[in-house]
Design an enzyme around this catalytic site. Structure first.
Site, mmCIF file in Angstrom:
data_model
loop_
_atom_site.group_PDB
_atom_site.id
_atom_site.type_symbol
_atom_site.label_atom_id
_atom_site.label_comp_id
_atom_site.label_asym_id
_atom_site.label_seq_id
_atom_site.Cartn_x
_atom_site.Cartn_y
_atom_site.Cartn_z
ATOM 1 N N SER A 186 0.634 -1.186 -0.120
ATOM 2 C CA SER A 186 -0.278 -0.255 -0.004
ATOM 3 C C SER A 186 0.836 1.477 -0.151
ATOM 4 O O SER A 186 1.873 1.107 0.907
ATOM 5 C CB SER A 186 -0.769 0.287 1.433
ATOM 6 O OG SER A 186 -1.720 1.474 1.275
ATOM 7 N N TYR A 205 -1.163 0.469 10.477
ATOM 8 C CA TYR A 205 -1.864 0.228 9.135
ATOM 9 C C TYR A 205 -0.631 0.756 8.452
ATOM 10 O O TYR A 205 -0.064 0.114 7.907
ATOM 11 C CB TYR A 205 -3.180 0.649 8.668
ATOM 12 C CG TYR A 205 -3.109 0.036 7.456
ATOM 13 C CD1 TYR A 205 -3.119 -1.009 6.915
ATOM 14 C CD2 TYR A 205 -3.418 1.202 6.089
ATOM 15 C CE1 TYR A 205 -3.545 -2.232 5.239
ATOM 16 C CE2 TYR A 205 -3.412 0.389 5.127
ATOM 17 C CZ TYR A 205 -3.141 -1.150 4.473
ATOM 18 O OH TYR A 205 -3.653 -1.752 3.506
#
Length: 258
Positions: free
Chosen positions: A138, A151
């Site tokens: 990501s 995250y």
């Protein structure tokens, strides 16, 4: 035996599902892997892909998957896509359980899959060919942002894992590829992250001109896997035009001749 066979984790929805479908359409034999048996059955019906239930946080499941892949014909590509985010809170206030779960799925899940399936890839690769390990990370693993610390930490770690693996495999015909998506509008990512709050999940994508789709990322993944064996796209960052950075997202129509 010449073949193209891929294992795709996190295949029950979103990017994983779309990747399985794209690979099948491109002539690959595919094993779609996920925890939810009912979703996998639907994936099998719709795409014809082979499917296996497996929780990447469970070592016994991963070992059983590797044995199945080896016994049923091997593989020359592994797409480690299982992952996800939980919560949207500051480092101070966020849940340690959410951090632990994100690390287990995104980082340790990738490590388990790599360790179990790398010997299968080695045994399967043919002269003049290249096996591939592709991790879906990501842009959260490239740039930190407020209330994304857990995250961010998991995806930074997953990215580091892939970078170290690439160095360790130097000299072997095995490519290590990192596909790092930006904002992708899927049915479950934000919904899961925000605890099932559908209105909050919808707000993430509201008024964003053309966020990425799961199929956009799947197309990128298939392209990377199908390049000639001497070509390795080490890291591919894919963002919608409306997203300049994780914290810089345009809402409303894009300006023309501004």
């Amino acid at each position: 035996m010449t073949f193209r066979r891929a294992v795709v984790t996190g295949a029950s929805s979103g990017i994983g599902w779309a990747t399985v479908a794209r690979l099948v359409d491109s002539g690959w034999k595919v094993i779609g892997v996920a925890r939810r048996a009912d979703r996998l059955e639907q994936l099998h019906r719709e795409t014809g892909a082979d499917v296996r239930t497996c929780d990447v946080t469970n070592q016994a499941d991963v070992d059983a998957l590797a044995a199945y892949v080896a016994e049923s014909g091997g593989a020359d590509a592994v797409v480690s896509n299982a992952g996800g985010a939980l919560g949207l809170a500051t480092v101070e206030e966020s849940s340690i359980d959410d951090w632990s779960r994100m690390y287990d799925v995104n980082v340790l899940g990738t490590k388990r899959i790599v360790s179990a399936l790398l010997p299968v890839l080695r045994a399967s690769v043919e002269p003049g060919r290249a096996a591939s390990i592709l991790g879906v990370t990501s842009i959260a693993g490239q740039v930190a942002y407020e209330k994304g610390g857990g995250y961010n930490a998991a995806k930074f770690a997953q990215r580091a894992l892939l970078q170290a693996l690439r160095l360790e495999l130097a000299g072997e015909p095995i490519r290590v590829i990192d596909v790092a998506p930006g904002l992708v509008h899927t049915e479950e990512f934000s919904l899961v992250r925000l605890g099932g709050d559908q209105s909050a999940a919808d707000a993430v994508y509201a008024d964003v001109p053309h966020p990425l789709t799961a199929d956009d990322i799947a197309e990128t993944i298939v392209h990377a896997l199908e390049l000639p064996p001497h070509v390795n796209l080490d890291q591919i960052t894919v963002k919608p035009v409306a997203q300049a950075a994780p914290h810089k997202l345009v809402k409303g129509e894009l300006k023309v001749n501004a």
